[in-house]
Design a protein around this motif. Structure first.
Motif, mmCIF file in Angstrom:
data_model
loop_
_atom_site.group_PDB
_atom_site.id
_atom_site.type_symbol
_atom_site.label_atom_id
_atom_site.label_comp_id
_atom_site.label_asym_id
_atom_site.label_seq_id
_atom_site.Cartn_x
_atom_site.Cartn_y
_atom_site.Cartn_z
ATOM 1 N N ARG A 99 0.863 -1.183 0.000
ATOM 2 C CA ARG A 99 0.000 0.000 0.000
ATOM 3 C C ARG A 99 0.902 1.236 0.000
ATOM 4 N NH1 ARG A 99 -5.441 0.886 3.151
ATOM 5 N NH2 ARG A 99 -6.256 0.706 1.065
ATOM 6 N N LEU A 100 0.733 2.049 -1.027
ATOM 7 C CA LEU A 100 1.553 3.237 -1.182
ATOM 8 C C LEU A 100 0.931 4.417 -0.452
ATOM 9 C CD1 LEU A 100 2.286 2.977 -5.011
ATOM 10 C CD2 LEU A 100 3.655 2.097 -3.120
ATOM 11 N N ASP A 101 1.792 5.278 0.117
ATOM 12 C CA ASP A 101 1.255 6.516 0.665
ATOM 13 C C ASP A 101 1.258 7.563 -0.455
ATOM 14 O OD1 ASP A 101 3.798 7.838 0.548
ATOM 15 O OD2 ASP A 101 4.320 6.993 2.492
ATOM 16 N N GLU A 102 0.668 8.707 -0.191
ATOM 17 C CA GLU A 102 0.498 9.713 -1.243
ATOM 18 C C GLU A 102 1.809 10.126 -1.901
ATOM 19 O OE1 GLU A 102 -2.026 13.093 -0.583
ATOM 20 O OE2 GLU A 102 -3.286 11.913 0.760
ATOM 21 N N SER A 103 2.868 10.211 -1.121
ATOM 22 C CA SER A 103 4.148 10.646 -1.681
ATOM 23 C C SER A 103 4.742 9.619 -2.649
ATOM 24 C CB SER A 103 5.153 10.942 -0.564
ATOM 25 O OG SER A 103 5.501 9.747 0.115
ATOM 26 N N GLU A 104 4.336 8.378 -2.541
ATOM 27 C CA GLU A 104 4.857 7.332 -3.415
ATOM 28 C C GLU A 104 4.030 7.160 -4.693
ATOM 29 O OE1 GLU A 104 6.841 4.180 -0.370
ATOM 30 O OE2 GLU A 104 4.649 4.322 -0.360
ATOM 31 N N ILE A 105 2.845 7.726 -4.728
ATOM 32 C CA ILE A 105 2.026 7.658 -5.941
ATOM 33 C C ILE A 105 2.467 8.804 -6.830
ATOM 34 C CG2 ILE A 105 -0.298 7.690 -6.904
ATOM 35 C CD1 ILE A 105 -1.276 6.518 -4.260
ATOM 36 N N ASP A 106 3.500 8.538 -7.581
ATOM 37 C CA ASP A 106 4.197 9.550 -8.366
ATOM 38 C C ASP A 106 4.414 9.028 -9.780
ATOM 39 O OD1 ASP A 106 6.956 10.596 -9.400
ATOM 40 O OD2 ASP A 106 6.295 12.060 -7.900
ATOM 41 N N ILE A 107 4.165 9.877 -10.746
ATOM 42 C CA ILE A 107 4.279 9.474 -12.152
ATOM 43 C C ILE A 107 5.694 9.008 -12.488
ATOM 44 C CG2 ILE A 107 4.737 11.777 -13.097
ATOM 45 C CD1 ILE A 107 2.369 9.244 -14.708
ATOM 46 N N SER A 108 6.713 9.599 -11.867
ATOM 47 C CA SER A 108 8.085 9.193 -12.196
ATOM 48 C C SER A 108 8.383 7.784 -11.700
ATOM 49 C CB SER A 108 9.096 10.182 -11.618
ATOM 50 O OG SER A 108 9.053 10.159 -10.206
ATOM 51 N N LEU A 109 7.706 7.357 -10.655
ATOM 52 C CA LEU A 109 7.919 6.012 -10.110
ATOM 53 C C LEU A 109 7.034 4.969 -10.790
ATOM 54 C CD1 LEU A 109 9.141 4.109 -7.966
ATOM 55 C CD2 LEU A 109 7.244 4.757 -6.479
ATOM 56 N N LEU A 110 5.796 5.330 -11.070
ATOM 57 C CA LEU A 110 4.814 4.343 -11.513
ATOM 58 C C LEU A 110 4.463 4.428 -12.993
ATOM 59 C CD1 LEU A 110 2.325 4.546 -8.510
ATOM 60 C CD2 LEU A 110 4.279 3.028 -8.791
ATOM 61 N N ARG A 111 5.084 5.329 -13.730
ATOM 62 C CA ARG A 111 4.734 5.489 -15.151
ATOM 63 C C ARG A 111 4.976 4.194 -15.915
ATOM 64 N NH1 ARG A 111 9.842 6.840 -14.706
ATOM 65 N NH2 ARG A 111 11.283 6.598 -16.440
ATOM 66 N N HIS A 112 4.471 4.150 -17.120
ATOM 67 C CA HIS A 112 4.530 2.933 -17.935
ATOM 68 C C HIS A 112 5.945 2.385 -18.081
ATOM 69 C CE1 HIS A 112 3.627 0.033 -21.023
ATOM 70 N NE2 HIS A 112 4.595 0.546 -21.749
ATOM 71 N N GLY A 113 6.918 3.231 -18.307
ATOM 72 C CA GLY A 113 8.276 2.760 -18.558
ATOM 73 C C GLY A 113 9.117 2.535 -17.314
ATOM 74 N N ALA A 114 8.567 2.807 -16.151
ATOM 75 C CA ALA A 114 9.349 2.716 -14.918
ATOM 76 C C ALA A 114 9.679 1.264 -14.575
ATOM 77 C CB ALA A 114 8.581 3.351 -13.765
ATOM 78 N N ASP A 115 10.857 1.074 -14.028
ATOM 79 C CA ASP A 115 11.258 -0.253 -13.561
ATOM 80 C C ASP A 115 10.874 -0.363 -12.088
ATOM 81 O OD1 ASP A 115 12.359 -2.679 -12.993
ATOM 82 O OD2 ASP A 115 14.432 -1.998 -13.096
ATOM 83 N N LEU A 116 9.892 -1.163 -11.806
ATOM 84 C CA LEU A 116 9.368 -1.278 -10.448
ATOM 85 C C LEU A 116 10.016 -2.374 -9.615
ATOM 86 C CD1 LEU A 116 5.557 -0.977 -11.214
ATOM 87 C CD2 LEU A 116 7.024 0.749 -10.191
ATOM 88 N N THR A 117 10.822 -3.208 -10.227
ATOM 89 C CA THR A 117 11.336 -4.390 -9.527
ATOM 90 C C THR A 117 12.086 -4.032 -8.251
ATOM 91 O OG1 THR A 117 11.513 -5.529 -11.642
ATOM 92 C CG2 THR A 117 12.675 -6.497 -9.785
ATOM 93 N N ASP A 118 13.047 -3.121 -8.336
ATOM 94 C CA ASP A 118 13.819 -2.762 -7.142
ATOM 95 C C ASP A 118 12.947 -2.095 -6.086
ATOM 96 O OD1 ASP A 118 16.178 -3.848 -8.091
ATOM 97 O OD2 ASP A 118 16.815 -1.979 -9.038
ATOM 98 N N PHE A 119 11.999 -1.278 -6.538
ATOM 99 C CA PHE A 119 11.078 -0.631 -5.580
ATOM 100 C C PHE A 119 10.242 -1.688 -4.852
ATOM 101 C CE2 PHE A 119 6.864 1.234 -4.721
ATOM 102 C CZ PHE A 119 7.247 2.188 -3.789
ATOM 103 N N ILE A 120 9.742 -2.668 -5.579
ATOM 104 C CA ILE A 120 8.939 -3.730 -4.960
ATOM 105 C C ILE A 120 9.785 -4.530 -3.981
ATOM 106 C CG2 ILE A 120 7.720 -5.905 -5.407
ATOM 107 C CD1 ILE A 120 6.789 -4.573 -8.073
ATOM 108 N N LEU A 121 10.988 -4.878 -4.376
ATOM 109 C CA LEU A 121 11.873 -5.612 -3.469
ATOM 110 C C LEU A 121 12.154 -4.805 -2.202
ATOM 111 C CD1 LEU A 121 14.381 -7.154 -6.022
ATOM 112 C CD2 LEU A 121 12.772 -8.411 -4.569
ATOM 113 N N TYR A 122 12.365 -3.510 -2.370
ATOM 114 C CA TYR A 122 12.596 -2.633 -1.212
ATOM 115 C C TYR A 122 11.378 -2.638 -0.285
ATOM 116 C CZ TYR A 122 12.718 1.715 1.411
ATOM 117 O OH TYR A 122 12.651 2.634 2.412
ATOM 118 N N LYS A 123 10.182 -2.461 -0.869
ATOM 119 C CA LYS A 123 8.972 -2.407 -0.072
ATOM 120 C C LYS A 123 8.675 -3.741 0.613
ATOM 121 C CE LYS A 123 6.460 0.732 0.192
ATOM 122 N NZ LYS A 123 6.398 1.821 1.192
ATOM 123 N N LEU A 124 9.071 -4.828 -0.029
ATOM 124 C CA LEU A 124 8.872 -6.153 0.557
ATOM 125 C C LEU A 124 9.951 -6.494 1.588
ATOM 126 C CD1 LEU A 124 7.804 -8.219 -2.591
ATOM 127 C CD2 LEU A 124 6.336 -7.375 -0.745
ATOM 128 N N GLY A 125 10.983 -5.636 1.651
ATOM 129 C CA GLY A 125 12.064 -5.862 2.609
ATOM 130 C C GLY A 125 13.070 -6.885 2.171
#
Length: 69
Positions: free
Chosen positions: A41-67
């Protein structure tokens, strides 16, 4: 969950989003996807176009959030 599995799941999401050209929908859809699939669950500051846009690589962010990194 390992990095390869996460990359495959994100790839499927991005394939579904490819047919549209609406970044606002992709942003909301991606945030909801992270919550539904990874229980992140993202907080407002994490719902950002630069992080979640179509071309963004989410893998490292997901791993970070999962610990896992």
């Amino acid at each position: 969950m390992d990095k390869t599995t996460i990359e495959n799941i994100i790839s499927e999401l991005r394939e579904m989003q490819k047919s549209r050209d609406c970044p606002e929908i992709d942003l909301l859809e991606t945030a909801m996807f992270l919550e539904d699939v990874f229980n992140i669950r993202l907080d407002e500051s994490e719902i950002d176009i630069s992080l979640l846009r179509h071309g963004a690589d989410l893998t490292d962010f997901i791993l970070y959030k999962l610990g896992d990194s």
